[in-house]
Design a protein around this motif. Structure first.
Motif, PDB file in Angstrom:
ATOM      1  N   THR A 360       0.868  -1.173   0.000  1.00 44.24           N
ATOM      2  CA  THR A 360       0.000   0.000   0.000  1.00 44.24           C
ATOM      3  C   THR A 360       0.905   1.224   0.000  1.00 44.24           C
ATOM      4  O   THR A 360       2.132   1.101  -0.019  1.00 44.24           O
ATOM      5  N   GLY A 361       0.301   2.391   0.037  1.00 44.45           N
ATOM      6  CA  GLY A 361       1.092   3.608   0.051  1.00 44.45           C
ATOM      7  C   GLY A 361       1.529   4.013   1.436  1.00 44.45           C
ATOM      8  O   GLY A 361       2.147   5.065   1.619  1.00 44.45           O
ATOM      9  N   GLU A 362       1.209   3.200   2.426  1.00 41.49           N
ATOM     10  CA  GLU A 362       1.587   3.553   3.799  1.00 41.49           C
ATOM     11  C   GLU A 362       3.042   3.187   4.084  1.00 41.49           C
ATOM     12  O   GLU A 362       3.548   2.178   3.576  1.00 41.49           O
ATOM     13  N   ASN A 363       3.680   4.000   4.899  1.00 39.94           N
ATOM     14  CA  ASN A 363       4.995   3.605   5.413  1.00 39.94           C
ATOM     15  C   ASN A 363       4.813   2.430   6.371  1.00 39.94           C
ATOM     16  O   ASN A 363       3.700   2.185   6.866  1.00 39.94           O
ATOM     17  N   GLU A 364       5.884   1.708   6.591  1.00 37.42           N
ATOM     18  CA  GLU A 364       5.783   0.459   7.358  1.00 37.42           C
ATOM     19  C   GLU A 364       6.710   0.488   8.564  1.00 37.42           C
ATOM     20  O   GLU A 364       7.848   0.006   8.496  1.00 37.42           O
ATOM     21  N   PRO A 365       6.265   1.046   9.692  1.00 36.89           N
ATOM     22  CA  PRO A 365       7.102   1.005  10.898  1.00 36.89           C
ATOM     23  C   PRO A 365       7.377  -0.442  11.298  1.00 36.89           C
ATOM     24  O   PRO A 365       6.517  -1.310  11.141  1.00 36.89           O
ATOM     25  N   ARG A 366       8.592  -0.699  11.786  1.00 35.53           N
ATOM     26  CA  ARG A 366       8.980  -2.069  12.137  1.00 35.53           C
ATOM     27  C   ARG A 366       9.241  -2.146  13.638  1.00 35.53           C
ATOM     28  O   ARG A 366      10.246  -1.626  14.130  1.00 35.53           O
ATOM     29  N   SER A 367       8.357  -2.791  14.338  1.00 33.55           N
ATOM     30  CA  SER A 367       8.557  -3.022  15.767  1.00 33.55           C
ATOM     31  C   SER A 367       8.995  -4.472  15.972  1.00 33.55           C
ATOM     32  O   SER A 367       8.474  -5.379  15.316  1.00 33.55           O
ATOM     33  N   ILE A 368       9.924  -4.659  16.869  1.00 30.36           N
ATOM     34  CA  ILE A 368      10.475  -6.007  17.101  1.00 30.36           C
ATOM     35  C   ILE A 368      10.678  -6.187  18.609  1.00 30.36           C
ATOM     36  O   ILE A 368      11.246  -5.313  19.270  1.00 30.36           O
ATOM     37  N   ARG A 369      10.167  -7.292  19.131  1.00 32.59           N
ATOM     38  CA  ARG A 369      10.417  -7.620  20.545  1.00 32.59           C
ATOM     39  C   ARG A 369      11.211  -8.915  20.605  1.00 32.59           C
ATOM     40  O   ARG A 369      10.811  -9.921  20.017  1.00 32.59           O
ATOM     41  N   THR A 370      12.293  -8.881  21.330  1.00 33.82           N
ATOM     42  CA  THR A 370      13.148 -10.070  21.457  1.00 33.82           C
ATOM     43  C   THR A 370      13.296 -10.425  22.924  1.00 33.82           C
ATOM     44  O   THR A 370      13.606  -9.563  23.749  1.00 33.82           O
ATOM     45  N   THR A 371      13.047 -11.688  23.240  1.00 39.09           N
ATOM     46  CA  THR A 371      13.306 -12.180  24.597  1.00 39.09           C
ATOM     47  C   THR A 371      14.210 -13.396  24.472  1.00 39.09           C
ATOM     48  O   THR A 371      13.903 -14.333  23.721  1.00 39.09           O
ATOM     49  N   ALA A 372      15.323 -13.355  25.155  1.00 37.00           N
ATOM     50  CA  ALA A 372      16.272 -14.471  25.083  1.00 37.00           C
ATOM     51  C   ALA A 372      16.659 -14.884  26.489  1.00 37.00           C
ATOM     52  O   ALA A 372      16.846 -14.036  27.369  1.00 37.00           O
ATOM     53  N   ALA A 373      16.736 -16.179  26.711  1.00 38.23           N
ATOM     54  CA  ALA A 373      17.109 -16.697  28.028  1.00 38.23           C
ATOM     55  C   ALA A 373      18.145 -17.792  27.866  1.00 38.23           C
ATOM     56  O   ALA A 373      18.178 -18.499  26.847  1.00 38.23           O
ATOM     57  N   LYS A 374      18.978 -17.903  28.873  1.00 38.67           N
ATOM     58  CA  LYS A 374      20.031 -18.913  28.837  1.00 38.67           C
ATOM     59  C   LYS A 374      20.185 -19.512  30.225  1.00 38.67           C
ATOM     60  O   LYS A 374      20.238 -18.776  31.221  1.00 38.67           O
ATOM     61  N   PHE A 375      20.204 -20.826  30.284  1.00 36.28           N
ATOM     62  CA  PHE A 375      20.445 -21.524  31.539  1.00 36.28           C
ATOM     63  C   PHE A 375      21.590 -22.497  31.302  1.00 36.28           C
ATOM     64  O   PHE A 375      21.590 -23.236  30.316  1.00 36.28           O
ATOM     65  N   GLU A 376      22.523 -22.509  32.235  1.00 37.79           N
ATOM     66  CA  GLU A 376      23.706 -23.350  32.023  1.00 37.79           C
ATOM     67  C   GLU A 376      24.160 -23.924  33.350  1.00 37.79           C
ATOM     68  O   GLU A 376      24.168 -23.217  34.364  1.00 37.79           O
ATOM     69  N   ALA A 377      24.506 -25.193  33.333  1.00 36.09           N
ATOM     70  CA  ALA A 377      25.045 -25.830  34.542  1.00 36.09           C
ATOM     71  C   ALA A 377      26.285 -26.621  34.151  1.00 36.09           C
ATOM     72  O   ALA A 377      26.292 -27.290  33.114  1.00 36.09           O
ATOM     73  N   SER A 378      27.311 -26.522  34.966  1.00 39.69           N
ATOM     74  CA  SER A 378      28.498 -27.334  34.674  1.00 39.69           C
ATOM     75  C   SER A 378      28.996 -27.975  35.966  1.00 39.69           C
ATOM     76  O   SER A 378      28.846 -27.414  37.063  1.00 39.69           O
ATOM     77  N   TYR A 379      29.591 -29.153  35.798  1.00 40.93           N
ATOM     78  CA  TYR A 379      29.994 -29.935  36.970  1.00 40.93           C
ATOM     79  C   TYR A 379      31.220 -30.759  36.588  1.00 40.93           C
ATOM     80  O   TYR A 379      31.297 -31.282  35.477  1.00 40.93           O
ATOM     81  N   PRO A 380      32.172 -30.884  37.506  1.00 37.64           N
ATOM     82  CA  PRO A 380      33.375 -31.666  37.174  1.00 37.64           C
ATOM     83  C   PRO A 380      33.086 -33.159  37.059  1.00 37.64           C
ATOM     84  O   PRO A 380      32.362 -33.723  37.886  1.00 37.64           O
ATOM     85  N   LEU A 381      33.644 -33.760  36.032  1.00 38.66           N
ATOM     86  CA  LEU A 381      33.510 -35.189  35.777  1.00 38.66           C
ATOM     87  C   LEU A 381      34.894 -35.823  35.901  1.00 38.66           C
ATOM     88  O   LEU A 381      35.893 -35.119  36.042  1.00 38.66           O
ATOM     89  N   PRO A 382      34.967 -37.132  35.833  1.00 44.93           N
ATOM     90  CA  PRO A 382      36.297 -37.785  35.900  1.00 44.93           C
ATOM     91  C   PRO A 382      37.212 -37.327  34.765  1.00 44.93           C
ATOM     92  O   PRO A 382      36.772 -36.747  33.785  1.00 44.93           O
ATOM     93  N   TRP A 383      38.449 -37.613  34.865  1.00 43.48           N
ATOM     94  CA  TRP A 383      39.509 -37.309  33.885  1.00 43.48           C
ATOM     95  C   TRP A 383      39.648 -35.806  33.651  1.00 43.48           C
ATOM     96  O   TRP A 383      39.883 -35.357  32.539  1.00 43.48           O
ATOM     97  N   GLN A 384      39.469 -35.051  34.711  1.00 40.70           N
ATOM     98  CA  GLN A 384      39.642 -33.588  34.638  1.00 40.70           C
ATOM     99  C   GLN A 384      38.715 -32.935  33.617  1.00 40.70           C
ATOM    100  O   GLN A 384      39.039 -31.896  33.048  1.00 40.70           O
ATOM    101  N   ILE A 385      37.603 -33.553  33.373  1.00 38.47           N
ATOM    102  CA  ILE A 385      36.651 -33.001  32.403  1.00 38.47           C
ATOM    103  C   ILE A 385      35.531 -32.290  33.153  1.00 38.47           C
ATOM    104  O   ILE A 385      35.040 -32.774  34.172  1.00 38.47           O
TER     105      ILE A 385
END
Lengths: 695, 314
Positions: A360-385
């Motif tokens: 159409t002849g209308e301008n097109e405003p661009r709205s964007i919503r971003t939600t990002a999440a990260k969960f991380e767990a680490s634990y020592p295992l045998p052989w220094q890993i």
């Protein structure tokens, strides 16, 4: 710390033995003086000035692309690195200049009373020479009024842009754990860039940009709490925001809008808090107000009572994270960020689009919503890993207009699971192995409809055949392995390998699948205390399979039968592939005390494949695009000979060879007769000799 | 051999001049840092890893009361300084930073964070570098006047010690001036952590790119949706074989989103077909391809649509 060679160690050891003798306090005065001088030399900042001359053997567009050494001539090689400290007050004075005889010069002066205040002023120039040379009759190439074929005879245009930037900074440490920083930048970017218009006429983008950035930050830092808040403002001005072009075949495309000026102001606050030695939380909040109110370059249609867009984008950014080690060995991390980019630009019906259409002849405003999440767990295992499990999630929502030219969905969601084993503290073999599985999906696809004469939405479908690459369903598997291995004291090896496969879901056309593989091997071998050999090799291979068809029915609901799929207009494929191989070999050493030598060879080859088929059966026949190859070989030899403790000479030789068989510009002529020389071959030798003095 | 002999003779001379054991007990002076004498009685510039050059750095500015001494970072190291009688080898310092150190990475990093937390390092602990066991000393040379990672001409080589793919990419034909020290890793990335993605210096990919490319920001009368969302949808900032750092060259890049109606699904070719921009053939392939006509691909502020130029053509 820099590791010293055995020869260096022996030389220094001798001097320090003298120091040791004198340090006992009973040595002769001469020894004590030598001791003080030697300690001062070893603990006082060094300064150096270097001046010389360099010769470039041939005109070129690649070797000097960013340094400005593009012409066959002599260049002044001038560098200074002066660092002085007044020990009594802790005041540093620095003057650093690099490549002062070249277009790419840098010069920075600063003073700092450490632990109190500091300031600097920095000038930097960044030239960029395009590898392409147009041969054209265009007149007025640096102006806003260009005339296609305005010159009687064609001539070569050198396409160059240059950024000239001045940065200012001021720091002040304040009482009660406060600190203030101010940074200001002013940059001018001028020059020429390849441009054009429908027709197809050759034009030049006459770049004349001015950018200002101001950032003021206040920091508060204690052992437990740290806060950092401030203001970040930007201003962009384009002195040539409009281009008039006369003549040629695309004369109805004038004036042409060039990038409009725009501004932004941001207030932000970030912080961190240590609840204990093992638990920490962080956050950031920022609000940005951005506007664009450049005067329109052409009068809008009658009834549009605006002289500028009145563009306004408001962005709220929020982030929060926590890291903790609740029990011995277990590390947890959680992080969430949210960005709400709200385009508040008023929607105006600027023009009438002849219906039915995909807009159409209308301008097109661009709205964007971003939600990002990260969960991380680490634990020592045998052989220094150390084992790590991580979950990444990202959701994106985008607005859309009522009539669209591409298929669209408002929301995408991607979840990625990562499992990793990592070994870091072993003496001879460390590394990691990670598996990542990611899935992207999203909300239902919106059906495209065509517009009505009044600018509304009709019930006639538009085209709905392709899912855009950043919105399409995608399943990704990725395996990443790294290893560092020291099989013997003199040898270090390093391996990095990556393999990823993508599968796109949805429709028949568009991206179908893709893959990426990367392998790198590095080695370093100490031939002796004085000599070291290094080598590395990497290979990357990226693929994407794409399908499309020409002249599909403009009204369809995603049925592949919208494609003619005839011999003259088949559903076609392009199996796109980029393969790159890069090899680096280097040797450096010190054959005698005052002499250092180094040699470095780098060979880089890339190949682009397109693997098209089936080709349309038409007259004249369409010839598929050939593979394109790029090759670059750079040999660097350098030597440094210390004439005295304070002075020496350096010599450098560089040979830079480039070749491509890229089809892009070969045989292409603009409708106005302009051709472009891609400068496909380059062989340049550079020899530089300079002397230096340490003070 | 002659050097060793000379060193031996000088030591003998120093003992004689100093009166033997009495000289050994004389109070030693600090050489580079306040309170470093108990370390520099053994460690000096003749070490495999010379220590005195720390005096040339900000850490060695003794007029600044905040600057550390050796044990501030390396711990008290009592057994290292005074080797236990029953020890066969001298124990290492409490906190050591070398490649063969067995000290946990977070303990090593804490030595730096004790002073260097806050400001641009607020987000270090939840950064990818921290969670992947990167030590501060993996990148920084604390004892050197010229810390390679803080010099824009040498910084990329430090980053490439791990980031091999980026090393390959900056050697491609189309790239940022990384090798020339004009645009370096830390211009776009904050290796000490950031609130946004990819350790970027600003909160998003686009905001980071706009620091230098503000002309792409808009907003425009006609906006190109992926441009507003993420520059990296179309561009690989580290280097490509395609002009303007495009991930793929046009028309194939464009055809990954655009519907194949009209000329948009045209198959690329170098000869044959129709030479115009409107159907199969060279018009959609050669020169700047789609961008021959759609020159304002990042958006246009043109408020009119006289000849259907709303598609970023004017």
């Amino acid at each position: 710390m820099n590791a010293r060679s055995g020869a260096e160690r022996r030389a220094v050891a001798l001097k320090l033995t003298v120091i040791a003798a004198a340090l006992a306090g009973f040595g002769p005065p001469a020894l004590a003086d030598e001791r003080d001088e030697e300690i001062a030399r070893l603990t006082r900042p060094d300064s150096q000035v270097s001046v010389g001359v360099g010769a470039v053997s041939d005109d070129n567009t690649r070797f000097g692309q960013y340094s400005g050494m593009v012409d066959k001539k002599l260049y002044l090689l001038l560098d200074i690195d002066m660092t002085k400290r007044e020990d009594a007050s802790g005041t540093w004075t620095t003057l650093q200049g690099h490549n002062l005889g070249l277009e790419s010069r840098d010069l920075r002066f600063g003073q700092q009373r450490q632990g109190n205040w500091g300031y600097f002023i920095d000038y930097s120039a960044i030239p960029r020479y395009s590898p392409y040379t147009p041969i054209t009759r265009l007149a007025g190439e640096d102006s806003q009024s260009q005339v296609v074929n305005g010159l009687p005879t064609p001539r070569a245009l050198q396409m160059e842009t240059i950024r000239q930037r001045v940065d200012l900074g001021f720091d002040k440490l304040l009482p009660s754990n406060f600190e203030m920083q101010v940074r200001a930048r002013s940059e001018e970017k001028t020059g020429r860039r390849l441009f054009g218009r429908s027709g197809v006429d050759f034009l030049v983008d006459p770049i004349d940009y001015s950018t200002q950035i101001l950032e003021a930050t206040a920091n508060y830092t204690t052992e437990r709490l740290q806060l950092s808040g401030g203001f970040y403002g930007t201003n962009f001005v384009n002195s040539k925001a409009k281009l008039d072009a006369t003549g040629g075949t695309g004369s109805s495309f004038s004036p042409i809008a060039l990038p409009p000026g725009n501004q932004s102001q941001q207030f932000n606050l970030a912080g961190g808090y240590n609840f204990s030695q093992t638990t920490r939380a962080t956050f950031k909040a920022a609000y940005t107000h951005q506007t664009q109110d450049e005067q329109f370059m052409d009068t809008p249609a009658s009834g549009v009572n605006r002289s500028s867009l009145g563009g306004e984008v408001n962005t709220l950014f929020l982030q929060g994270g926590i890291t903790a080690r609740p029990i011995r060995g277990l590390t947890l991390l959680a992080n969430v960020r949210h960005e709400d980019r709200h385009d508040a630009t008023p929607i105006v019906d600027y023009f009438v689009v002849s219906a039915p259409s995909t807009a159409t002849g209308e301008n097109e405003p661009r709205s964007i919503r971003t939600t990002a999440a990260k969960f991380e767990a680490s634990y020592p295992l045998p052989w220094q890993i150390r084992g790590t499990a991580a979950l990444d999630y990202e959701q994106k929502w985008r607005n859309t207009s009522s009539v669209r030219v591409v298929s669209y969905r408002e929301k995408t969601e991607e979840t990625a699971l990562r499992l990793e084993g990592r070994r870091t503290l072993a003496e001879t073999l460390n590394g990691s192995l990670a598996l990542i599985v990611a899935d992207r999906g999203g909300s239902d696809w919106l059906t495209n409809f065509q517009s009505t004469p009044s600018g509304g939405v009709s019930t006639t479908p538009g085209s709905n055949l392709v899912h855009p690459l950043h919105l399409a369903d995608r399943h990704r598997n990725k395996l990443r392995a790294t290893a560092t291995w020291t099989p013997m004291e003199r040898l270090d090896l390093q391996f990095v390998g990556d393999v990823a496969k993508d599968t796109y879901g949805g429709r028949t056309l568009g991206l179908d699948k893709g893959s990426a593989a990367f392998l790198s091997v590095d080695g370093a071998y100490r031939l002796s205390d004085a000599w070291q050999l290094t080598a590395w090799l990497s290979r990357d291979d990226t693929k994407a399979d794409l399908h499309s068809c020409a002249s599909a029915a403009s009204s369809n609901l995603g049925d592949i039968s919208a494609c003619p799929n005839s011999p003259a207009s088949p559903i076609w494929s392009a199996n796109l592939r980029n393969v790159g191989n890069t090899l680096g070999i280097g040797v450096k050493g010190r054959p005698t005390g005052p002499l250092q030598l180094a040699a470095d060879l780098q060979i880089s080859k890339q190949r682009g494949e397109f693997n098209q088929g089936p080709m349309p059966v038409v007259t004249p026949a369409v010839t598929a695009v050939p593979d394109v190859n790029y090759s670059r070989k750079i040999l660097r030899l350098s030597g440094d000979y210390a004439l005295t403790k304070r002075s020496g000479v350096r010599a450098q030789f560089i040979q830079d060879r480039f070749h491509t068989d890229d089809y892009t510009w070969a045989g292409w002529t603009y409708s106005d007769g302009t051709t472009v020389n891609p400068n496909s071959d380059q062989r340049v030798n550079f020899i530089g000799v300079s002397g230096y003095y340490n003070f | 051999v002659s050097t060793s002999l000379l060193r031996f003779l000088l030591f003998i001379a120093s003992f004689l001049l100093a009166g033997g054991a009495a000289a050994q007990q004389a109070e030693r002076k600090d050489l580079a840092l306040t309170g470093d004498a108990k370390c520099t009685r053994c460690h000096d510039e003749s070490e495999e890893y010379p220590v005195l050059a720390i005096g040339k750095t900000k850490h060695g500015t003794r007029a600044d009361a905040r600057t550390p001494t050796c044990t501030s970072c390396h711990g008290m190291s009592d057994t290292h300084i005074n080797k236990p009688a029953d020890a066969t080898e001298r124990p290492r310092p409490t906190v050591s930073f070398g490649r063969k150190s067995a000290v946990p990475i977070e303990v090593r990093n804490q030595a730096c964070l004790t002073c260097h937390q806050g400001g641009k390092r607020i987000h270090w602990q939840n950064s990818t570098h921290a969670t992947r066991d990167v030590a501060c000393s993996s990148c920084h040379q604390v004892h050197a006047q010229h810390d390679a990672v803080r010099d824009k001409f040498t910084q990329p080589q430090v980053c490439f010690a791990c980031h091999k793919e980026q090393r390959a990419e900056i050697n491609r034909p189309v790239r940022h001036p990384v090798q020339e020290g004009k645009v370096v890793c830390s211009d776009c990335h904050n290796p000490h952590g950031s609130a946004g993605e990819k350790l970027l210096v600003r909160d998003s990919v686009n905001d980071t790119c706009y620091v230098c490319h503000m002309e792409k920001r808009g907003p425009f009368v006609r906006t190109h949706q992926p441009v507003q969302e993420n520059c990296a949808i179309c561009h690989n900032p580290h280097g490509t074989v395609n002009d303007n750092l495009l991930r793929y060259r046009a028309p194939w890049l464009c055809q990954q989103c655009h519907e194949p109606t009209s000329h948009r699904g045209a198959i690329a070719g170098v000869t044959g077909g129709a030479a115009s921009s409107n159907s199969s053939g060279i018009g959609v392939t050669m020169a700047r391809s789609c961008l021959n006509c759609h020159t304002n691909i990042h958006g246009t502020n043109n408020p009119k649509d006289v000849t259907n130029e709303r598609t970023f053509r004017r």
